[in-house]
Each structure stands twice: as structure tokens, then as C-alpha cells.
Design an enzyme around this catalytic site. Structure first.
Site, PDB file in Angstrom:
ATOM      1  N   MET A 129     -25.500 -13.598 -18.896  1.00  0.00           N
ATOM      2  CA  MET A 129     -25.645 -12.470 -17.973  1.00  0.00           C
ATOM      3  C   MET A 129     -24.365 -11.625 -17.994  1.00  0.00           C
ATOM      4  O   MET A 129     -24.054 -10.925 -17.033  1.00  0.00           O
ATOM      5  CB  MET A 129     -25.945 -12.971 -16.561  1.00  0.00           C
ATOM      6  CG  MET A 129     -27.252 -13.757 -16.496  1.00  0.00           C
ATOM      7  SD  MET A 129     -28.038 -13.714 -14.883  1.00  0.00           S
ATOM      8  CE  MET A 129     -26.813 -14.522 -13.887  1.00  0.00           C
ATOM      9  N   GLY A 130     -23.614 -11.704 -19.098  1.00  0.00           N
ATOM     10  CA  GLY A 130     -22.400 -10.900 -19.228  1.00  0.00           C
ATOM     11  C   GLY A 130     -21.260 -11.425 -18.373  1.00  0.00           C
ATOM     12  O   GLY A 130     -21.273 -12.590 -17.961  1.00  0.00           O
ATOM     13  N   ALA A 131     -20.260 -10.550 -18.102  1.00  0.00           N
ATOM     14  CA  ALA A 131     -19.009 -10.955 -17.442  1.00  0.00           C
ATOM     15  C   ALA A 131     -18.471 -12.197 -18.148  1.00  0.00           C
ATOM     16  O   ALA A 131     -18.236 -13.243 -17.546  1.00  0.00           O
ATOM     17  CB  ALA A 131     -19.216 -11.191 -15.946  1.00  0.00           C
TER      18      ALA A 131
ATOM     19  N   HIS B 174     -18.273 -18.942 -22.160  1.00  0.00           N
ATOM     20  CA  HIS B 174     -19.294 -18.296 -23.000  1.00  0.00           C
ATOM     21  C   HIS B 174     -18.846 -18.264 -24.465  1.00  0.00           C
ATOM     22  O   HIS B 174     -19.635 -18.520 -25.368  1.00  0.00           O
ATOM     23  CB  HIS B 174     -19.516 -16.834 -22.567  1.00  0.00           C
ATOM     24  CG  HIS B 174     -20.113 -16.665 -21.212  1.00  0.00           C
ATOM     25  ND1 HIS B 174     -19.432 -16.099 -20.157  1.00  0.00           N
ATOM     26  CD2 HIS B 174     -21.347 -16.970 -20.726  1.00  0.00           C
ATOM     27  CE1 HIS B 174     -20.206 -16.058 -19.098  1.00  0.00           C
ATOM     28  NE2 HIS B 174     -21.371 -16.589 -19.401  1.00  0.00           N
TER      29      HIS B 174
ATOM     30  N   GLY C  71     -24.445 -23.924 -21.284  1.00  0.00           N
ATOM     31  CA  GLY C  71     -23.284 -24.673 -20.818  1.00  0.00           C
ATOM     32  C   GLY C  71     -23.681 -25.766 -19.837  1.00  0.00           C
ATOM     33  O   GLY C  71     -24.635 -25.628 -19.069  1.00  0.00           O
ATOM     34  N   GLU C  72     -22.900 -26.855 -19.835  1.00  0.00           N
ATOM     35  CA  GLU C  72     -23.167 -27.959 -18.907  1.00  0.00           C
ATOM     36  C   GLU C  72     -22.668 -27.673 -17.499  1.00  0.00           C
ATOM     37  O   GLU C  72     -22.860 -28.483 -16.603  1.00  0.00           O
ATOM     38  CB  GLU C  72     -22.522 -29.255 -19.424  1.00  0.00           C
ATOM     39  CG  GLU C  72     -23.251 -29.824 -20.617  1.00  0.00           C
ATOM     40  CD  GLU C  72     -22.738 -31.186 -21.036  1.00  0.00           C
ATOM     41  OE1 GLU C  72     -21.649 -31.588 -20.592  1.00  0.00           O
ATOM     42  OE2 GLU C  72     -23.445 -31.838 -21.825  1.00  0.00           O
TER      43      GLU C  72
HETATM   44  O1  PAF Z   1     -26.705 -19.287 -17.219  1.00  0.00           O
HETATM   45  C1  PAF Z   1     -26.941 -18.052 -17.172  1.00  0.00           C
HETATM   46  O2  PAF Z   1     -26.045 -17.215 -17.360  1.00  0.00           O
HETATM   47  C2  PAF Z   1     -28.343 -17.577 -16.875  1.00  0.00           C
HETATM   48  O3  PAF Z   1     -28.966 -18.394 -15.942  1.00  0.00           O
HETATM   49  C3  PAF Z   1     -29.221 -17.404 -18.136  1.00  0.00           C
HETATM   50  C4  PAF Z   1     -29.443 -18.741 -18.833  1.00  0.00           C
HETATM   51  C5  PAF Z   1     -28.548 -16.441 -19.102  1.00  0.00           C
HETATM   52  C6  PAF Z   1     -30.596 -16.839 -17.750  1.00  0.00           C
HETATM   53  O4  PAF Z   1     -30.479 -15.578 -17.161  1.00  0.00           O
END
Ligand code: PAF
Length: 254
Positions: free
Chosen positions: A31-33, A38, A148-149
Site C-alpha cells: 500500500m506504498g509508504a 518492503h 511480511g510476517e
Molecule cells: O500488507 C499490506 O500492505 C496490505 O494488507 C496488502 C497485502 C498490500 C493488501 O492491500
């Protein structure tokens, strides 16, 4: 070279061409940021596949409160720079209309593990997560997808959905990444005030060091955290707390 795709048919054509050439793909839904957590998913995806797709989409259906959705941090230019710097091949940047041509009339619901922990505090959250992840898995046609965990319950639910619906993409769980002071990396950390940021690492310390769930809850409350839950499942101790306006989650292996 990094390619930014803003429409779904162009992405589908691109993927079909790559598949015809036998190129494997790793999907990293976000979801960015973006933060180092990430980027560690992206690095793993890059190392295990011929190409990599990162999706950036702040999914409105997984927010149970409008103001939480509106306040979710956004920094698209910086995200694209970061993705370029780690050698991402494709970025998918869809908008709400593209992702929800059905206006969210169709959704995925799980009836057991989605009702505990975050599910019991954020009604509808996992319906939104599972629905958008199913859409992204179908769109990506990837060999592997990386999660991610830190969002441990989400990872369990995504794995279960992939199995239940015979999705051919392998779901890969990746270790949680922490700041030097122990705070789990999260986009939401950007919304902490300076003094909240200083206090936040205590969440991890207390979760890890308390002798029991009850002791952890008591210690967190004493330190000024508003506790949503601390519970033990899947051989882990999982917690969610609120610090001011920000909701933090974390988990440690038992
Ligand atoms: O973990 C996230 O950032 C969100 O829940 C995901 C998996 C991208 C779904 O919008």
C-alpha cells in the site's frame, strides 16, 4: 529499466508476453509508504524470479474507519525512487475504479481465523484484504507472492485462501524487519509524534519479555499503550496497541 503501469490491460499484455518467453514473476503487493521491510520483500522477489512486480494501492475496503484511510501515509514519488534503486522491473499503480469494477459487490470472506485478533477489532478488515489480494494474484499471474510476517494473521489467511481456491502462486512469508531500537517497521510509524516514536519500541520489548499474556497487557497499559489485544496463536505472541492516533501491531516467536 523500471516500467510504471497505470492500467490493467497493459499490465496483462505485458505479463502474457513475459510468460510466453518463460519469464517467472515475483509479486510484492503493497500500500506504498515503503520502508526497509518492503524493500527486503522486493529483494527476495528479485533474487528468486526473473522479474518482479510491486503493486502500490491503498486499498479502501480494508479500512474500517474513513479517517484511518484518509490519514494513511502516501509518498508516491519517494516510493518510485526507492523501487528504482532496488532494481524493480514493474510497478502497478491502479486506481479504485480499476480494482473494483464491481463496486465491491463481490468479496472473499473467511469465517474462522479472520474473526480473532485484528479481525475482532477491525470489522470487515480481512474481507477487504483477502478480496484485494485475490484480485492482485489473479492479475499478476506470478509464480510467487511475498508477504511480511509482521502482518502474521494476514499471512495465515492469505496462505489459507490460496490453498482453498487452488491458486497456483506460492505464498512466501518473509521475516519481520525492525528498526535498530526494536520497533517493527511499518508505514504507520510515519504518523507517530516524536515522543510516541520514542516510546514505541517498548511495545516490542514488553511483548518479548513478559512472562505471560496478562503481564504483557498490564505492562503495556502501565506504559500508556491502549491495548487492543495480546494473544498467543501459531506458536507466536501477537499484539495490537494504540499509541495516540496510531495503531501498531507486532508479534514474536514463543
Ligand atoms: O500488507 C499490506 O500492505 C496490505 O494488507 C496488502 C497485502 C498490500 C493488501 O492491500
Amino acid at each position: 529499466m523500471m516500467e510504471i503501469l497505470c492500467d490493467i490491460p497493459t499490465w496483462q499484455e505485458t505479463r502474457a508476453e513475459d510468460r510466453a518467453k518463460g519469464l517467472s514473476l515475483g509479486l510484492v503487493p503493497t500500500m506504498g509508504a515503503l520502508h526497509q521491510g518492503h524493500l527486503s520483500l522486493v529483494q527476495q522477489a528479485n533474487s528468486e524470479n526473473d522479474t518482479c512486480l510491486v503493486s502500490l494501492f491503498v486499498n479502501p475496503t480494508q479500512f474500517d474507519q474513513d479517517n484511518d484511510f484518509e490519514q494513511y501515509p502516501q509518498q508516491i514519488e519517494k516510493d518510485l525512487e526507492l523501487l528504482k534503486s532496488v532494481g524493480v522491473r514493474y510497478v502497478l499503480l491502479p486506481d479504485q475504479e480499476m480494482m473494483y469494477p464491481d463496486q465491491y459487490r463481490y468479496k472473499v470472506r473467511e469465517d474462522s481465523q479472520s474473526t480473532i485478533l485484528c479481525g475482532s477489532h477491525r470489522p470487515g478488515h480481512f474481507d477487504g484484504v483477502l478480496t484485494v489480494v485475490l484480485k492482485l494474484l489473479n492479475l499478476a499471474q506470478a509464480e510467487k507472492a511475498y508477504f511480511g510476517e509482521k502482518d502474521y494473521q494476514q499471512l495465515q489467511l492469505v496462505r489459507g485462501m490460496a490453498e482453498a481456491f487452488f491458486i497456483p502462486t506460492e505464498i512466501v512469508g518473509c521475516p519481520l524487519v525492525r528498526e535498530e531500537d526494536g520497533l517493527a517497521m511499518s508505514s504507520r510509524n510515519l504518523n507517530l509524534t516524536e515522543s510516541e516514536r520514542q516510546k514505541a519500541p517498548l511495545f516490542y520489548q514488553i511483548l518479548k519479555e513478559s512472562a505471560s499474556v496478562d503481564e504483557a497487557k498490564k505492562n503495556l497499559s502501565t506504559q500508556g499503550f491502549d491495548v487492543d489485544y495480546v494473544e498467543e496463536h501459531w506458536g507466536r505472541r501477537l499484539g495490537a496497541v494504540r499509541l495516540g492516533q496510531v495503531r501498531l501491531i507486532d508479534n514474536v516467536e514463543l
